[in-house]
Design a protein around this motif. Sequence first.
Motif, PDB file in Angstrom:
ATOM      1  N   LEU A   1      30.350  13.635 -34.892  1.00 15.98           N
ATOM      2  CA  LEU A   1      29.215  13.108 -34.153  1.00 15.98           C
ATOM      3  C   LEU A   1      29.713  12.160 -33.064  1.00 15.98           C
ATOM      4  N   LEU A   2      29.319  12.442 -31.821  1.00 13.81           N
ATOM      5  CA  LEU A   2      29.665  11.622 -30.664  1.00 13.81           C
ATOM      6  C   LEU A   2      28.381  11.188 -29.958  1.00 13.81           C
ATOM      7  N   PHE A   3      28.536  10.293 -28.970  1.00 13.11           N
ATOM      8  CA  PHE A   3      27.387   9.823 -28.207  1.00 13.11           C
ATOM      9  C   PHE A   3      27.660   9.996 -26.716  1.00 13.11           C
ATOM     10  N   SER A   4      26.602  10.311 -25.970  1.00 11.20           N
ATOM     11  CA  SER A   4      26.707  10.379 -24.518  1.00 11.20           C
ATOM     12  C   SER A   4      25.511   9.659 -23.908  1.00 11.20           C
ATOM     13  N   GLY A   5      25.638   9.325 -22.619  1.00 12.44           N
ATOM     14  CA  GLY A   5      24.522   8.718 -21.916  1.00 12.44           C
ATOM     15  C   GLY A   5      24.545   7.211 -21.852  1.00 12.44           C
ATOM     16  N   ALA A   6      25.601   6.580 -22.361  1.00 12.27           N
ATOM     17  CA  ALA A   6      25.681   5.113 -22.318  1.00 12.27           C
ATOM     18  C   ALA A   6      26.657   4.661 -21.222  1.00 12.27           C
ATOM     19  N   VAL A   7      27.943   4.936 -21.424  1.00  8.94           N
ATOM     20  CA  VAL A   7      28.984   4.535 -20.461  1.00  8.94           C
ATOM     21  C   VAL A   7      29.780   5.782 -20.106  1.00  8.94           C
ATOM     22  N   GLU A   8      29.821   6.129 -18.834  1.00  9.12           N
ATOM     23  CA  GLU A   8      30.439   7.396 -18.420  1.00  9.12           C
ATOM     24  C   GLU A   8      31.902   7.497 -18.857  1.00  9.12           C
ATOM     25  N   THR A   9      32.657   6.445 -18.682  1.00  9.91           N
ATOM     26  CA  THR A   9      34.080   6.481 -19.039  1.00  9.91           C
ATOM     27  C   THR A   9      34.268   6.770 -20.520  1.00  9.91           C
TER      28      THR A   9
ATOM     29  N   ARG B   1      22.569  12.606 -27.290  1.00  9.47           N
ATOM     30  CA  ARG B   1      22.330  12.140 -25.926  1.00  9.47           C
ATOM     31  C   ARG B   1      21.362  10.955 -25.966  1.00  9.47           C
ATOM     32  N   ILE B   2      21.899   9.778 -25.706  1.00  9.26           N
ATOM     33  CA  ILE B   2      21.085   8.566 -25.801  1.00  9.26           C
ATOM     34  C   ILE B   2      19.926   8.595 -24.810  1.00  9.26           C
ATOM     35  N   HIS B   3      20.142   9.196 -23.651  1.00  8.39           N
ATOM     36  CA  HIS B   3      19.086   9.252 -22.639  1.00  8.39           C
ATOM     37  C   HIS B   3      18.033  10.315 -22.970  1.00  8.39           C
ATOM     38  N   LYS B   4      18.290  11.113 -24.023  1.00  8.87           N
ATOM     39  CA  LYS B   4      17.308  12.113 -24.472  1.00  8.87           C
ATOM     40  C   LYS B   4      17.161  12.035 -25.995  1.00  8.87           C
ATOM     41  N   GLU B   5      17.014  10.800 -26.472  1.00  7.49           N
ATOM     42  CA  GLU B   5      17.038  10.565 -27.917  1.00  7.49           C
ATOM     43  C   GLU B   5      15.889  11.250 -28.649  1.00  7.49           C
ATOM     44  N   LYS B   6      14.722  11.338 -28.037  1.00 11.34           N
ATOM     45  CA  LYS B   6      13.585  11.967 -28.713  1.00 11.34           C
ATOM     46  C   LYS B   6      13.823  13.463 -28.919  1.00 11.34           C
ATOM     47  N   GLU B   7      14.488  14.075 -27.939  1.00 12.65           N
ATOM     48  CA  GLU B   7      14.782  15.502 -28.048  1.00 12.65           C
ATOM     49  C   GLU B   7      15.849  15.780 -29.097  1.00 12.65           C
TER      50      GLU B   7
ATOM     51  N   LEU C   1      31.521  10.079 -37.760  1.00 10.93           N
ATOM     52  CA  LEU C   1      30.919   9.459 -36.586  1.00 10.93           C
ATOM     53  C   LEU C   1      32.031   8.727 -35.843  1.00 10.93           C
ATOM     54  N   LEU C   2      32.292   9.159 -34.633  1.00 15.74           N
ATOM     55  CA  LEU C   2      33.338   8.545 -33.805  1.00 15.74           C
ATOM     56  C   LEU C   2      32.683   7.968 -32.557  1.00 15.74           C
ATOM     57  N   THR C   3      32.814   6.667 -32.369  1.00 18.80           N
ATOM     58  CA  THR C   3      32.160   6.040 -31.235  1.00 18.80           C
ATOM     59  C   THR C   3      33.056   4.972 -30.608  1.00 18.80           C
ATOM     60  N   PHE C   4      32.731   4.619 -29.392  1.00 18.67           N
ATOM     61  CA  PHE C   4      33.422   3.555 -28.671  1.00 18.67           C
ATOM     62  C   PHE C   4      32.487   2.353 -28.539  1.00 18.67           C
ATOM     63  N   ASN C   5      33.047   1.176 -28.727  1.00 13.99           N
ATOM     64  CA  ASN C   5      32.316  -0.082 -28.478  1.00 13.99           C
ATOM     65  C   ASN C   5      30.980  -0.159 -29.219  1.00 13.99           C
ATOM     66  N   TYR C   6      30.946   0.414 -30.421  1.00 16.18           N
ATOM     67  CA  TYR C   6      29.784   0.330 -31.307  1.00 16.18           C
ATOM     68  C   TYR C   6      28.541   1.024 -30.753  1.00 16.18           C
TER      69      TYR C   6
END
Length: 385
Positions: free
Chosen positions: A6-14, A37-43, A59-64
């Motif tokens: 599990l990854l996250f997108s939509g917060a910090v591009e780098t 996708r944080i910017h499309k969390e409802k979807e 779950l692998l994430t950067f900066n919490y």
Amino acid sequence: MKKGLLLFSGAVETLEFFSARLALSYKKDGYDIFTFRIHKEKEDYSALKEFLSSHETLLLTFNYIGLSGEDFLQEGKDVVFSLFPIQKKVILVDHPIYYHDQLSVTEEDTALYCVDEDHVDYIRTYYPQIKSVRFLPLAGTEYCTEHKPIKDRSIPLLFAGNYVRKERLLSYLTGLDQDYKEFYYSIVEDLKKKPEQSVQFAMESSLLALFPKASKKELAAAMHGMLFVDLYIRSYFRAKVVQTIADAKIPIYVIGKDWQYLETKHPECIHMVGNGYENTEFCLKHMEEAKLSLNVMPWFKRGFHDRIPSSMLQKAVSVTDPSDYILKNFTDGEDLLLYSLHEIDRLPDLINDSLRDEGYLQSMADRSYQKAKEEHTWEERYRKL
């Protein structure tokens, strides 16, 4: 169950870019990948729950990101991740002082990785409940496999990074008493005079001089409130380095915001590339056109920045201030070019002299490319994770 990442997108591009690079290695290892996708969390929320219920998930994430109490990840009174057996790994690419709230409640089974060994020591000192914290240096990315020779490149000197205006920094002092402001500025001045110090050493020393009986808990909370010091000293030296180069009438191409506001004797020597909001691929593409790629360390004294290996993987020669990690793993004049924050005025001569000898730069670029390819890619970091 199948293995899932599990990854996250939509917060910090780098950080999204780094996640995607690591995902390539996990996929090769048989993991199914789900990017929330944080910017499309409802979807994505229903699909997230379905993925978690059908996979043994890492779950692998950067900066919490995703682990900071975000409302959109709440399931009633619980965080959705608490409802499933999930392994968690967090990579911090900034100093831990920025994440005091998250670190204070981090569970014992969460594995942390820091990009500076000083950051590892800091977490072990101030957040002892966290049992797994390790050093993981940042890594570089190769944009393409064919690289122009140095002699054919169109950019003599490139820097990828934003200019932070003083007005923005001063906003961190809003509402503080004058005594606090003077205290923070005294630490900044100490770091200017002795830039080999880590931020945490300077902060700790100053705090303990005033409050010798302060507990570790009190010190950690106090340093979290002193973000201004870290932001200011990093921005000060970044600006001073670029200003010194431009003042010496050396053209420097910059990717990032607000460089038009930097005061310099020769503003015509600062060439802005793009509109200030470029992504990581844009930076890598232009490193491919650079002979020299400048780095100013974001105060990592026992780590290094991804600008260095990414420059090397584009066969540009990295020009950087040193850290203990750099001195242990690279050779000045063979793998990269080093300058001192104590002697920034000597940097223009280093740049001019090196640009006169493109054969020397080419041999350095070839050597550093091989080293970065073997030791400093995200594929290599995956093996350490």
